[in-house]
Design a protein around this motif. Structure first.
Motif, PDB file in Angstrom:
ATOM      1  N   PHE A  39       0.438  -1.112  -0.337  1.00  0.00           N
ATOM      2  CA  PHE A  39      -0.032   0.086   0.019  1.00  0.00           C
ATOM      3  C   PHE A  39       0.656   1.088  -0.257  1.00  0.00           C
ATOM      4  CE2 PHE A  39      -3.177  -2.955   1.980  1.00  0.00           C
ATOM      5  CZ  PHE A  39      -3.181  -3.053   1.361  1.00  0.00           C
ATOM      6  N   THR A  40       0.488   2.310  -0.418  1.00  0.00           N
ATOM      7  CA  THR A  40       0.951   3.986  -0.901  1.00  0.00           C
ATOM      8  C   THR A  40      -0.228   4.569  -0.351  1.00  0.00           C
ATOM      9  OG1 THR A  40       0.743   3.448  -2.878  1.00  0.00           O
ATOM     10  CG2 THR A  40       2.648   3.052  -2.473  1.00  0.00           C
ATOM     11  N   ASP A  41       0.112   5.466  -0.573  1.00  0.00           N
ATOM     12  CA  ASP A  41      -0.006   7.048  -0.298  1.00  0.00           C
ATOM     13  C   ASP A  41      -0.822   7.113  -0.671  1.00  0.00           C
ATOM     14  OD1 ASP A  41       0.145   9.135   1.966  1.00  0.00           O
ATOM     15  OD2 ASP A  41       1.296  10.328   0.278  1.00  0.00           O
ATOM     16  N   LYS A  42      -2.664   7.608  -0.389  1.00  0.00           N
ATOM     17  CA  LYS A  42      -4.153   7.693  -1.050  1.00  0.00           C
ATOM     18  C   LYS A  42      -4.534   6.419  -0.773  1.00  0.00           C
ATOM     19  CE  LYS A  42      -3.375  12.443  -0.630  1.00  0.00           C
ATOM     20  NZ  LYS A  42      -3.119  12.881   0.415  1.00  0.00           N
ATOM     21  N   ASP A  43      -3.952   5.118  -0.587  1.00  0.00           N
ATOM     22  CA  ASP A  43      -4.843   3.942  -0.904  1.00  0.00           C
ATOM     23  C   ASP A  43      -5.895   3.486  -0.516  1.00  0.00           C
ATOM     24  OD1 ASP A  43      -3.182   3.068  -3.451  1.00  0.00           O
ATOM     25  OD2 ASP A  43      -1.779   1.181  -2.140  1.00  0.00           O
TER      26      ASP A  43
ATOM     27  N   PRO B  97     -15.428  -3.467  10.687  1.00  0.00           N
ATOM     28  CA  PRO B  97     -14.422  -3.003   9.843  1.00  0.00           C
ATOM     29  C   PRO B  97     -13.681  -1.334   9.810  1.00  0.00           C
ATOM     30  CG  PRO B  97     -15.798  -4.460   8.744  1.00  0.00           C
ATOM     31  CD  PRO B  97     -16.088  -3.657   9.627  1.00  0.00           C
ATOM     32  N   LYS B  98     -12.511  -0.791  10.115  1.00  0.00           N
ATOM     33  CA  LYS B  98     -11.891   0.628  10.265  1.00  0.00           C
ATOM     34  C   LYS B  98     -11.574   0.607   8.109  1.00  0.00           C
ATOM     35  CE  LYS B  98      -8.881   3.919  12.128  1.00  0.00           C
ATOM     36  NZ  LYS B  98      -9.682   4.132  13.714  1.00  0.00           N
ATOM     37  N   GLU B  99     -12.224   2.032   7.692  1.00  0.00           N
ATOM     38  CA  GLU B  99     -11.428   2.216   6.907  1.00  0.00           C
ATOM     39  C   GLU B  99     -10.601   3.159   6.958  1.00  0.00           C
ATOM     40  OE1 GLU B  99     -13.299   4.109   2.707  1.00  0.00           O
ATOM     41  OE2 GLU B  99     -14.866   2.050   3.774  1.00  0.00           O
ATOM     42  N   VAL B 100      -9.418   3.696   5.896  1.00  0.00           N
ATOM     43  CA  VAL B 100      -8.532   4.193   5.997  1.00  0.00           C
ATOM     44  C   VAL B 100      -7.841   5.039   4.863  1.00  0.00           C
ATOM     45  CG1 VAL B 100      -7.660   4.248   7.957  1.00  0.00           C
ATOM     46  CG2 VAL B 100      -6.704   2.589   6.842  1.00  0.00           C
ATOM     47  N   ILE B 101      -7.864   5.647   4.091  1.00  0.00           N
ATOM     48  CA  ILE B 101      -7.015   6.064   3.516  1.00  0.00           C
ATOM     49  C   ILE B 101      -5.530   6.999   4.006  1.00  0.00           C
ATOM     50  CG2 ILE B 101      -7.123   8.153   1.370  1.00  0.00           C
ATOM     51  CD1 ILE B 101      -9.834   5.987   1.446  1.00  0.00           C
ATOM     52  N   LEU B 102      -4.394   6.021   3.350  1.00  0.00           N
ATOM     53  CA  LEU B 102      -3.331   6.231   4.165  1.00  0.00           C
ATOM     54  C   LEU B 102      -2.934   7.805   3.678  1.00  0.00           C
ATOM     55  CD1 LEU B 102      -1.868   2.841   3.441  1.00  0.00           C
ATOM     56  CD2 LEU B 102      -2.095   3.375   4.954  1.00  0.00           C
TER      57      LEU B 102
ATOM     58  N   GLY C 127       2.294   0.923   9.530  1.00  0.00           N
ATOM     59  CA  GLY C 127       2.922  -0.326   9.021  1.00  0.00           C
ATOM     60  C   GLY C 127       1.895  -1.189   7.959  1.00  0.00           C
ATOM     61  N   LEU C 128       0.866  -0.181   7.927  1.00  0.00           N
ATOM     62  CA  LEU C 128      -0.132  -0.257   7.258  1.00  0.00           C
ATOM     63  C   LEU C 128       0.254  -0.307   5.837  1.00  0.00           C
ATOM     64  CD1 LEU C 128      -3.268   1.465   8.090  1.00  0.00           C
ATOM     65  CD2 LEU C 128      -2.616  -1.827   8.491  1.00  0.00           C
ATOM     66  N   ARG C 129       1.040   0.194   5.733  1.00  0.00           N
ATOM     67  CA  ARG C 129       2.159   0.429   3.738  1.00  0.00           C
ATOM     68  C   ARG C 129       3.070  -0.847   4.031  1.00  0.00           C
ATOM     69  NH1 ARG C 129       2.128   6.157   2.230  1.00  0.00           N
ATOM     70  NH2 ARG C 129       0.418   7.220   3.928  1.00  0.00           N
ATOM     71  N   MET C 130       3.444  -1.406   4.760  1.00  0.00           N
ATOM     72  CA  MET C 130       4.098  -2.616   4.592  1.00  0.00           C
ATOM     73  C   MET C 130       3.359  -3.706   4.656  1.00  0.00           C
ATOM     74  SD  MET C 130       6.100  -3.205   8.509  1.00  0.00           S
ATOM     75  CE  MET C 130       7.280  -1.393   9.374  1.00  0.00           C
ATOM     76  N   LEU C 131       2.292  -3.875   4.606  1.00  0.00           N
ATOM     77  CA  LEU C 131       1.238  -5.276   3.991  1.00  0.00           C
ATOM     78  C   LEU C 131       0.816  -4.308   1.871  1.00  0.00           C
ATOM     79  CD1 LEU C 131      -0.905  -5.617   7.046  1.00  0.00           C
ATOM     80  CD2 LEU C 131       0.618  -6.652   6.526  1.00  0.00           C
TER      81      LEU C 131
ATOM     82  N   TYR D 122      -1.321  -3.806  17.969  1.00  0.00           N
ATOM     83  CA  TYR D 122      -2.203  -3.462  16.881  1.00  0.00           C
ATOM     84  C   TYR D 122      -2.143  -5.262  16.299  1.00  0.00           C
ATOM     85  CZ  TYR D 122      -4.019   0.946  16.173  1.00  0.00           C
ATOM     86  OH  TYR D 122      -5.268   2.340  16.131  1.00  0.00           O
ATOM     87  N   ASN D 123      -3.293  -5.363  16.507  1.00  0.00           N
ATOM     88  CA  ASN D 123      -3.304  -6.794  15.412  1.00  0.00           C
ATOM     89  C   ASN D 123      -4.551  -6.442  13.960  1.00  0.00           C
ATOM     90  OD1 ASN D 123      -2.129  -9.846  16.579  1.00  0.00           O
ATOM     91  ND2 ASN D 123      -2.685  -8.336  18.588  1.00  0.00           N
ATOM     92  N   VAL D 124      -3.295  -6.203  13.167  1.00  0.00           N
ATOM     93  CA  VAL D 124      -4.397  -6.503  12.053  1.00  0.00           C
ATOM     94  C   VAL D 124      -4.488  -6.995  11.179  1.00  0.00           C
ATOM     95  CG1 VAL D 124      -4.721  -4.109  10.124  1.00  0.00           C
ATOM     96  CG2 VAL D 124      -3.778  -3.788  12.632  1.00  0.00           C
ATOM     97  N   ARG D 125      -6.075  -7.031   9.996  1.00  0.00           N
ATOM     98  CA  ARG D 125      -5.906  -7.774   9.018  1.00  0.00           C
ATOM     99  C   ARG D 125      -6.071  -7.571   7.848  1.00  0.00           C
ATOM    100  NH1 ARG D 125      -9.290 -11.562   6.752  1.00  0.00           N
ATOM    101  NH2 ARG D 125     -10.986 -11.266   8.519  1.00  0.00           N
ATOM    102  N   ILE D 126      -6.104  -7.064   6.721  1.00  0.00           N
ATOM    103  CA  ILE D 126      -6.467  -6.578   5.741  1.00  0.00           C
ATOM    104  C   ILE D 126      -7.573  -7.231   5.203  1.00  0.00           C
ATOM    105  CG2 ILE D 126      -6.211  -4.967   3.401  1.00  0.00           C
ATOM    106  CD1 ILE D 126      -4.169  -3.847   5.984  1.00  0.00           C
ATOM    107  N   THR D 127      -8.873  -6.787   5.302  1.00  0.00           N
ATOM    108  CA  THR D 127     -10.156  -6.971   4.707  1.00  0.00           C
ATOM    109  C   THR D 127     -10.382  -6.604   3.402  1.00  0.00           C
ATOM    110  OG1 THR D 127     -11.598  -6.054   5.554  1.00  0.00           O
ATOM    111  CG2 THR D 127     -10.985  -7.857   6.684  1.00  0.00           C
ATOM    112  N   ASP D 128     -10.329  -5.486   2.391  1.00  0.00           N
ATOM    113  CA  ASP D 128     -10.558  -5.086   1.249  1.00  0.00           C
ATOM    114  C   ASP D 128      -9.608  -4.243   1.078  1.00  0.00           C
ATOM    115  OD1 ASP D 128     -12.247  -4.837  -0.623  1.00  0.00           O
ATOM    116  OD2 ASP D 128     -13.433  -2.839   0.127  1.00  0.00           O
ATOM    117  N   ASN D 129      -9.498  -3.347   0.141  1.00  0.00           N
ATOM    118  CA  ASN D 129      -9.173  -2.091  -0.523  1.00  0.00           C
ATOM    119  C   ASN D 129      -8.893  -1.749  -2.432  1.00  0.00           C
ATOM    120  OD1 ASN D 129      -7.393  -3.802  -2.076  1.00  0.00           O
ATOM    121  ND2 ASN D 129      -5.900  -2.440  -2.848  1.00  0.00           N
ATOM    122  N   ASN D 130      -9.597  -0.548  -2.203  1.00  0.00           N
ATOM    123  CA  ASN D 130      -9.730  -0.435  -3.839  1.00  0.00           C
ATOM    124  C   ASN D 130      -8.775   0.483  -3.885  1.00  0.00           C
ATOM    125  OD1 ASN D 130     -10.735   0.313  -5.610  1.00  0.00           O
ATOM    126  ND2 ASN D 130     -12.810   1.159  -5.165  1.00  0.00           N
ATOM    127  N   ARG D 131      -7.730   0.562  -4.819  1.00  0.00           N
ATOM    128  CA  ARG D 131      -7.292   1.753  -5.225  1.00  0.00           C
ATOM    129  C   ARG D 131      -7.006   2.073  -6.092  1.00  0.00           C
ATOM    130  NH1 ARG D 131      -0.698  -1.360  -3.785  1.00  0.00           N
ATOM    131  NH2 ARG D 131      -2.044  -2.399  -2.533  1.00  0.00           N
TER     132      ARG D 131
END
Length: 173
Positions: free
Chosen positions: A82-86, A110-115, A127-131, A164-173
């Motif tokens: 993941f990168t900026d604005k994802d 689920p929590k939705e964020v825009i990096l 950390g999310l950018r490592m995934l 934080y224990n995190v699991r990515i469930t969805d993304n929309n770049r």
């Protein structure tokens, strides 16, 4: 005339009161830049010790970034990082080092964020950018990469180290 009779003594009392407060604080030494820097280094060192003890107690194999974020990738996921604005949607659980429950997607969904745009802890954003999509990880976020001295004004206390224990469930770049 009555106003002058009342106002004059009040002005004198206020003047003496201010003078008295100034005299009380004048003798106290304020903290200078060097002392503040030393105090910050001490606090960062103590936080690091607490984090390292937690990692040892839990038997985790974690890595520290140059910025001070601790992480353990359980599953990298697939695709590109993941990168900026994802847009990232994650399931998560946030606790303190002592196990105190803070927040979880089980309660809030689920929590939705825009990096780079959503107001989250800088350490979590990093950390999310490592995934990658589908990735899972544990992040330990020291106070200077989390909510710092003030906390979040809710459940996260001042100077908290967050897990934080995190699991990515969805993304929309």
């Amino acid at each position: 005339m009555i106003i002058r009779v009342i106002a004059f003594p009040l002005l004198i009392l206020m003047s003496l009161s201010c003078n008295s407060d100034h005299q009380k604080t004048a003798g106290k030494k304020s903290i200078g830049k060097n002392e503040m820097a030393d105090l910050n280094r001490y606090m960062v060192r103590k936080d690091r010790e607490r984090i390292e003890n937690y990692i040892l107690r839990k038997g985790l194999k974690m890595t520290e970034t140059q910025s001070g974020l601790w992480y353990m990738i359980r599953s990298e996921g697939a695709g590109s990082n993941f990168t900026d604005k994802d847009r990232v949607v994650m399931e998560y659980e946030c606790t303190l080092l002592d196990g105190t429950f803070i927040y979880s997607s089980k309660e809030t969904g689920p929590k939705e964020v825009i990096l780079g745009s959503t107001r989250i802890e800088p350490g979590l954003d990093q950390g999310l950018r490592m995934l990658k999509p589908g990735g899972e990880a544990i992040f330990i976020i020291p106070p200077f990469l989390g909510w710092g001295l003030p906390g979040d004004g809710g459940k996260i206390p001042s100077r908290a180290v967050l897990v934080y224990n995190v699991r990515i469930t969805d993304n929309n770049r």
